[in-house]
Scaffold this motif. Structure first.
Motif, PDB file in Angstrom:
ATOM      1  N   LEU A 198      39.403  11.823  12.258  1.00 32.62           N
ATOM      2  CA  LEU A 198      38.735  11.999  13.553  1.00 32.62           C
ATOM      3  C   LEU A 198      37.528  12.926  13.529  1.00 32.62           C
ATOM      4  CD1 LEU A 198      38.734  11.293  16.614  1.00 32.62           C
ATOM      5  CD2 LEU A 198      40.159  13.305  16.988  1.00 32.62           C
ATOM      6  N   THR A 199      37.441  13.860  12.605  1.00 35.76           N
ATOM      7  CA  THR A 199      36.407  14.881  12.690  1.00 35.76           C
ATOM      8  C   THR A 199      35.549  14.933  11.432  1.00 35.76           C
ATOM      9  OG1 THR A 199      36.030  17.219  13.207  1.00 35.76           O
ATOM     10  CG2 THR A 199      37.825  16.726  11.691  1.00 35.76           C
ATOM     11  N   GLU A 200      34.314  15.432  11.596  1.00 30.97           N
ATOM     12  CA  GLU A 200      33.555  15.946  10.454  1.00 30.97           C
ATOM     13  C   GLU A 200      33.638  17.462  10.535  1.00 30.97           C
ATOM     14  OE1 GLU A 200      31.384  13.890  12.699  1.00 30.97           O
ATOM     15  OE2 GLU A 200      32.579  12.286  11.813  1.00 30.97           O
ATOM     16  N   PHE A 201      33.698  18.102   9.382  1.00 34.00           N
ATOM     17  CA  PHE A 201      33.825  19.555   9.364  1.00 34.00           C
ATOM     18  C   PHE A 201      32.857  20.148   8.361  1.00 34.00           C
ATOM     19  CE2 PHE A 201      37.405  17.843   6.701  1.00 34.00           C
ATOM     20  CZ  PHE A 201      36.926  18.233   5.453  1.00 34.00           C
ATOM     21  N   GLN A 202      32.681  21.456   8.454  1.00 37.96           N
ATOM     22  CA  GLN A 202      31.951  22.206   7.436  1.00 37.96           C
ATOM     23  C   GLN A 202      32.893  23.201   6.779  1.00 37.96           C
ATOM     24  OE1 GLN A 202      28.272  24.099   8.629  1.00 37.96           O
ATOM     25  NE2 GLN A 202      27.589  22.308   9.783  1.00 37.96           N
ATOM     26  N   ALA A 203      32.721  23.382   5.477  1.00 36.96           N
ATOM     27  CA  ALA A 203      33.473  24.418   4.767  1.00 36.96           C
ATOM     28  C   ALA A 203      32.918  25.781   5.156  1.00 36.96           C
ATOM     29  CB  ALA A 203      33.368  24.208   3.262  1.00 36.96           C
ATOM     30  N   LEU A 204      33.793  26.679   5.599  1.00 36.67           N
ATOM     31  CA  LEU A 204      33.391  28.039   5.934  1.00 36.67           C
ATOM     32  C   LEU A 204      33.438  28.947   4.710  1.00 36.67           C
ATOM     33  CD1 LEU A 204      35.292  28.455   9.326  1.00 36.67           C
ATOM     34  CD2 LEU A 204      32.914  27.721   8.953  1.00 36.67           C
ATOM     35  N   PHE A 205      34.491  28.792   3.900  1.00 37.94           N
ATOM     36  CA  PHE A 205      34.578  29.582   2.664  1.00 37.94           C
ATOM     37  C   PHE A 205      35.629  28.999   1.740  1.00 37.94           C
ATOM     38  CE2 PHE A 205      37.404  31.934   5.674  1.00 37.94           C
ATOM     39  CZ  PHE A 205      38.613  31.836   4.994  1.00 37.94           C
ATOM     40  N   ARG A 206      35.512  29.391   0.470  1.00 38.37           N
ATOM     41  CA  ARG A 206      36.566  29.235  -0.538  1.00 38.37           C
ATOM     42  C   ARG A 206      36.933  30.634  -1.014  1.00 38.37           C
ATOM     43  NH1 ARG A 206      37.447  24.465  -3.180  1.00 38.37           N
ATOM     44  NH2 ARG A 206      36.022  22.769  -2.645  1.00 38.37           N
ATOM     45  N   ARG A 207      38.225  30.899  -1.131  1.00 33.61           N
ATOM     46  CA  ARG A 207      38.673  32.179  -1.667  1.00 33.61           C
ATOM     47  C   ARG A 207      39.771  31.937  -2.693  1.00 33.61           C
ATOM     48  NH1 ARG A 207      38.951  35.091   4.196  1.00 33.61           N
ATOM     49  NH2 ARG A 207      36.713  35.531   4.385  1.00 33.61           N
TER      50      ARG A 207
END
Length: 593
Positions: free
Chosen positions: A487-496
């Motif tokens: 349903l959505t497109e998203f953006q990666a905020l971070f990898r940790r």
């Protein structure tokens, strides 16, 4: 790494490294384009039918299940805001077109053709040959009501149709459609049920990107093939052969033959100019790390620019990473290649992924014409002017939900995916507990509320609301998982990265996850996506808006074997006005103030 000797197929027993097939012998096949609105139609029927198609000219025809008689299926080409209704009609005849075999993991059966049932430890996978044509289509990346999304349990048998409505109310982006039937997606997609779907808009048009014959889909898959027991020659029969760990899990399918647009190791004749390629990894589980290389296998990646990802155009062109572009199953990339400086030369698309093993690394060959060609295209400095980078406290609304998910290995070594709810109380003990020493706050304790598809639904999101999904891969080792959220497109905020303390036998963390260090995102990972790679020992956080549809949707690992074997869970998007009347289990998300 063993190369493939370019020689004709033989009639005698087939042996590695080329299994009797000549590399780059056949031209790339380009799927037909369907542009319904150019025909003044807003409703079309796409039949699913059995087709006999050669995967290589030196092979007998393979029996496939296809959309409209093509593998891959036709490329559906629409414009943003133009609604399209599709009747996906199941007209498939005949028996299930796969031979499914398993063998001991120590023998590496996936790297060889042939069912090899005379070898110790090999056996037919029970039940696959008896499967009916039970199908349901998911338009991957579409914002649509749940009734059109391809709910896995809602598959239909031959003689039925799935009626869908796609609003296409989203920016220009490359989607793809594929089968999503419960528990057998890996088998159905493997028969050939996949194709691309492109949405276009005015912003993309203004770039005057390479188009027509200079815009080409590249749908990458891998397959295995059976052999004749008497001669050892390849028969063209699709072979789903996988390794099995003793007293443990079945390893996901990978095959020794790479196909691009349904052709094994094809070539493409190109002009000495810019081309646009719509790249899709439609393999069941194989990751590809792609480089453009010259005749001496030296990278020439400086001729390549990335201009888009799963969810649309990037803000500016991006170079390929130094080691090549890693493409997980279901990921798409919008790729420009400038062939102008390679007049009269041959280039290859080559896989450098370390998981490749002894499989042939070349995917396809580009043969560049020796004549100069006028090319009006110039690479712009800016691609998308509408792109906005999501940042906590500014472009990401402060009032948003949080969803928590854990990826892990169970006591038998089988991958699992858990919905988590956060507890306000100390560790209650027992199984299903994940603790996290959040570097941005206090100790957090989570409890598993569902781990297989038909467990209690635990994630409820208000329609048109933003949600941050926090995905914790707590396994100490194991595979990377490409996680797809419908349903959505998203953006990666971070990898940790973190130090994992998950105990497989105890099914919980023995101490809080800690030792967090940021892992820089690739520039293209800041683009809009719907599938994200989550590596072991990493916390990946992504943010998306859940608008454009309501109902019950799915999120899952897009390694299809993992999805079918339990790594898929439901979530609900509903109007906030309705939500207050809905009695459902607590937890699953919370609202940030």
């Amino acid at each position: 790494m063993t190369g493939i000797i370019e020689r004709p197929a033989t009639t005698g027993p087939i042996t590695a490294p080329n299994w009797g097939l000549t590399k780059f012998l056949d031209p790339l096949r380009v799927p037909p384009a369907l542009r319904p609105h150019s025909w003044r139609h807003d409703a079309i029927t796409i039949p699913m039918v059995t087709k006999h198609q050669r995967l290589h000219s030196q092979l007998p025809p393979s029996t496939l299940w296809t959309y409209a008689g093509h593998f891959p299926g036709p490329t559906i080409d629409v414009r943003t805001g133009e609604q399209l209704r599709i009747s996906w009609s199941n007209e498939i005849d005949g028996e299930f077109p796969l031979v499914a075999v398993q063998g001991p993991v120590a023998d590496a059966p996936a790297s060889r053709p042939g069912r090899e049932l005379d070898r110790p430890g090999y056996s037919v996978i029970d039940g696959v040959a008896d499967l009916p044509a039970w199908t349901v289509v998911h338009l991957h990346g579409a914002r649509t009501n749940a009734g059109n999304d391809g709910w896995a349990h809602n598959a239909g048998l031959k003689g039925t149709s799935q009626l869908t409505e796609y609003q296409n109310a989203q920016p220009a982006m490359p989607l793809w459609y594929h089968d999503h039937a419960m528990a057998i997606t890996r088998f159905n997609v493997h028969t050939g049920l996949a194709g691309m779907y492109l949405i276009r808009d005015d912003e993309e048009d203004a770039l005057d990107l390479p188009h027509g014959d200079h815009e080409i889909p590249l749908v990458i898959t891998d397959r295995n093939l059976d052999t004749d027991p008497a001669t050892g020659a390849l028969t063209g029969q699709l072979l789903f052969k996988v390794p099995v760990v003793p007293n443990g899990p079945m390893i996901p399918f990978t095959g020794p033959f790479t196909l691009v647009n349904g052709v094994i190791w094809p070539h493409l004749d190109v002009n000495a100019r810019w081309y646009r390629f719509r790249l899709l990894n439609a393999a069941n589980s194989r990751f590809y790390t792609l480089n453009l290389v010259d005749e001496d296998n030296r990278p020439v990646n400086d001729a390549v620019r990335l201009i888009g990802t799963d969810g649309g155009l990037l803000p500016v062109p991006a170079e390929l990473p130094a080691a090549g572009l890693t493409v997980a199953p279901a990921e798409r990339f919008d790729v420009l290649i400038d062939f102008s400086r390679f007049k009269g030369r041959k280039l290859k698309l080559r896989n450098a992924d370390p998981r490749l093993g002894t499989v042939e690394p070349d995917l396809m060959e580009f043969r560049v014409d020796g004549r100069a060609k006028h090319d009006p295209f110039r690479l712009p400095a800016t691609i998308s002017t509408s792109y906005t980078r999501l940042v906590h406290g500014s472009t990401l609304p402060e009032d948003h939900d949080h969803v928590w998910v854990a990826l892990l290995l169970n006591a038998e070594g089988h991958p699992e995916m858990w919905d988590l709810e956060e507890l306000d109380t100390p560790d209650p003990g027992g199984e299903g507990i994940i603790q996290l020493a959040d570097p941005a706050g206090p100790l957090r304790t989570f409890r598993m509320i569902g781990k297989i598809f038909d467990d209690t639904t635990g994630i409820f999101i208000d329609h048109d609301r933003w949600a941050v999904w926090n995905i914790l891969h707590v396994a100490n080792g194991g595979p990377a998982h490409p996680i797809h959220i419908h349903l959505t497109e998203f953006q990666a905020l971070f990898r940790r990265a973190f130090t994992t303390t998950f105990d497989q036998a105890a099914a919980r963390t023995t101490a809080p996850l800690a030792g967090f260090t940021d892992v820089p995102l690739e520039k293209y990972e800041e683009g809009w996506k719907d599938t994200i790679i989550v590596n072991p020992g990493q916390w990946v956080s992504v943010a998306g808006r859940f608008g454009g549809g309501t109902g019950e949707f799915m999120y899952h690992c897009h390694i299809l074997d993992h999805e079918d074997e339990g790594m898929m869970r439901p979530f609900v998007v509903h109007p906030p006005e309705v939500a207050k009347f809905h009695v459902h289990p607590g937890g699953g998300h919370h609202h940030d103030g």
